[in-house]
Every structure is written in C-alpha cells, then in structure tokens.
Design an enzyme around this catalytic site. Sequence first.
Site, PDB file in Angstrom:
ATOM      1  N   GLN A  43      -4.097  -1.570   9.723  1.00 23.76           N
ATOM      2  CA  GLN A  43      -4.075  -2.917   9.157  1.00 23.76           C
ATOM      3  C   GLN A  43      -4.612  -3.921  10.176  1.00 23.76           C
ATOM      4  O   GLN A  43      -4.203  -3.935  11.337  1.00 23.76           O
ATOM      5  CB  GLN A  43      -2.645  -3.293   8.731  1.00 23.76           C
ATOM      6  CG  GLN A  43      -2.555  -4.574   7.927  1.00 23.76           C
ATOM      7  CD  GLN A  43      -3.261  -4.518   6.564  1.00 23.76           C
ATOM      8  OE1 GLN A  43      -3.345  -3.478   5.932  1.00 23.76           O
ATOM      9  NE2 GLN A  43      -3.787  -5.646   6.116  1.00 23.76           N
ATOM     10  N   LYS A  97       0.848  -1.207   0.000  1.00 21.79           N
ATOM     11  CA  LYS A  97       0.000   0.000   0.000  1.00 21.79           C
ATOM     12  C   LYS A  97       0.879   1.251   0.000  1.00 21.79           C
ATOM     13  O   LYS A  97       0.632   2.199  -0.748  1.00 21.79           O
ATOM     14  CB  LYS A  97      -0.941  -0.027   1.210  1.00 21.79           C
ATOM     15  CG  LYS A  97      -2.000  -1.136   1.098  1.00 21.79           C
ATOM     16  CD  LYS A  97      -2.791  -1.366   2.387  1.00 21.79           C
ATOM     17  CE  LYS A  97      -3.719  -2.570   2.233  1.00 21.79           C
ATOM     18  NZ  LYS A  97      -4.481  -2.906   3.446  1.00 21.79           N
ATOM     19  N   ASP A 122     -10.601   2.873   4.366  1.00 21.95           N
ATOM     20  CA  ASP A 122     -10.824   1.427   4.321  1.00 21.95           C
ATOM     21  C   ASP A 122     -12.326   1.109   4.269  1.00 21.95           C
ATOM     22  O   ASP A 122     -12.709  -0.017   3.976  1.00 21.95           O
ATOM     23  CB  ASP A 122     -10.234   0.768   5.577  1.00 21.95           C
ATOM     24  CG  ASP A 122      -9.014  -0.077   5.273  1.00 21.95           C
ATOM     25  OD1 ASP A 122      -8.877  -0.532   4.121  1.00 21.95           O
ATOM     26  OD2 ASP A 122      -8.207  -0.288   6.197  1.00 21.95           O
TER      27      ASP A 122
HETATM   28  N1  GUN Z   1      -6.826  -6.999   6.682  1.00 22.56           N
HETATM   29  C1  GUN Z   1      -7.285  -7.774   5.658  1.00 22.56           C
HETATM   30  N2  GUN Z   1      -7.808  -7.003   4.685  1.00 22.56           N
HETATM   31  C2  GUN Z   1      -7.688  -5.731   5.096  1.00 22.56           C
HETATM   32  C3  GUN Z   1      -8.046  -4.475   4.511  1.00 22.56           C
HETATM   33  O1  GUN Z   1      -8.622  -4.351   3.411  1.00 22.56           O
HETATM   34  N3  GUN Z   1      -7.730  -3.378   5.255  1.00 22.56           N
HETATM   35  C4  GUN Z   1      -7.145  -3.468   6.458  1.00 22.56           C
HETATM   36  N4  GUN Z   1      -6.897  -2.339   7.122  1.00 22.56           N
HETATM   37  N5  GUN Z   1      -6.794  -4.605   7.033  1.00 22.56           N
HETATM   38  C5  GUN Z   1      -7.075  -5.729   6.343  1.00 22.56           C
END
Ligand code: GUN
Length: 294
Positions: free
Chosen positions: A96, A52, A119
Amino acid sequence: MQILDGTAVSAHIKSQIKEEAASLSAKTGKKPHLAAVLVGNNPASESYVGSKVRTCEELGFDSTLLRFDGDITEQQLLAEIQKLNDNEAVDGILVQLPLPGHISPDMVINNIDPAKDVDGFHPITQGKMLLGQRSFLPATPYGILLMLEHYNIDTTGMNCVVIGRSNIVGTPMTVLLGRNGTPGNATVTMCHSKTKDLKEHTLRADLIVAAIGRSFFLKADMVKDGAIVIDVGINRIDDATKKSGSRLVGDVDFDNVAPKCSYITPVPKGVGPMTICGLMKNTLEAFKLRNNIH
Ligand code: GUN
C-alpha cells in the site's frame, strides 16, 4: 444524467469473480492468495487495505496482511517482499502506498515479482501495458475501464481529458483510453498542474477523468453539456454536520457538475469499489497464470 454506480457494478463483477474462483478452487484444491503489505499507520491506507482484505474473504480468496512499523528500514522491507516473492502459496503482492519518506517506492515496486504484481505498478508490467502486451493493468484505471464497459460506453473517437499524471492513475489511464482496444480508441489529452488554460481542454472533452487529489477542483464551467465525468479523487474534508467531523469528497464539484453530465461517478461509491474489482481480477488472473490455467 445517469450515475455510474460503483457499488452495483462492483457487486456484479465480484459475483462473477467469486463463481470463477470457486470453480478453479474445486479443480486445483487451491485458492487465489493476495498478500497485502501495510507500513506505518496512515488511517486512509489502513482503511483501503482493510477493504481489500475483506473483499478477499468475500470472494473466497486467501489473504495475508503484513503490517510493519513506520520505522522499518528499506532493506528490511525489501527482504520481506523477497519472502513473498519466494512464497509459492502467494499469487499477488500489494504494497500500500504511500510509504514513509525514508523508503523509496520505486525500489519497493521494482522488487516485486512481476508475476505477482497485481497492482500493475512494476516497470515490466507498465512497459507491457504501454506496448499493448497482455499484462496486469493498474487497479484504478482497470476499474474505470470495467465501469465504462459495464455501461456500454463506447469511447471510440471521443475526446478524453485526463487530469493528473501519476504513475498509478493519470499516466496509465491516458495510455489505456488511447490504445487500439475496447474501451479505448479515444483521442486523449493528459493535463496536469502546469497545463495552461486547462478549461480550454476540459470544455472540449467528451469524457473527463479527474485524478488530481484536490477537492471540488473540476467546476461546472469547465465541463460541456453531455460530458461523461469520472472522479478518482478521495479527499477528506471537515464537515461539522457529520459525527466523525469529516466526510469524503472527490476532485469534482459534484452537485454543480452532475446536472450537465450524461454520466458521472459519485464519491464515495464510484471509482473506489471499482479499484478493488480491478485488483481482485488481477489476483485471479495471477492465480490462473501461476497454475497454467488459460
Ligand atoms: N495508494 C493509492 N492507491 C493505491 C493503489 O491502487 N494501490 C496501492 N498499493 N497503493 C495505493
């Protein structure tokens, strides 16, 4: 059978985002800024957050990666999130998941400013989505919609089966495929671990989204000829033939399912890159909203 190529589609969408970000940066003198929060040292999370942050660089966004030890208290983490909420230079915040067991993900998500919730996990964001109001969409379902749109796959009237009911994939995916929109207008069944006779549902499906986190779960005898299969799974399995000793596989038994499909996403290089696209589109949108650009 056609492969839905996440790498190619995401490259195309990222080039559009990059162009728009450059033109907005020239106008405003600012860049979209994503802050990513990583707690502990889960290797999968490290890898996702790394992708990311690298994508931010590629698109001309600013990014900040905040790393905290796994023993940070919930209160300390909430204070860090408050700082990001208050930081005028930050447009989007991503924490995350998963978080260590002593920290409530709900508490953390609920404390992110909804204007920076790129998100799409905050209850206000998801409530707006449910009501069909303008909102950030959770990154993975958003990425899947972008993929379907790119390939001109019209889901109107389709029977769709979503396997999995998580807050971040299965539940929002079910809502979005059923809404009065494009893609959307499908008849959607949400299946999960307690569904009886899952195969009866999947065999009727024109489109299946597998998001259960179990390697090779969806088998060829569960899929009708000509179905579209979207594989959200990212599971690491042992593989002695690889240098690393392991490889990534999805929730779909790809080799046997693919020949039956009209379209299918591979793992890796399917939904994964599209999730990042969804996140980056949301970050650009947050930047525009926060700078009154419509
Ligand atoms: N953990 C698994 N998928 C995601 C996601 O799309 N965003 C975040 N922040 N954590 C995750």
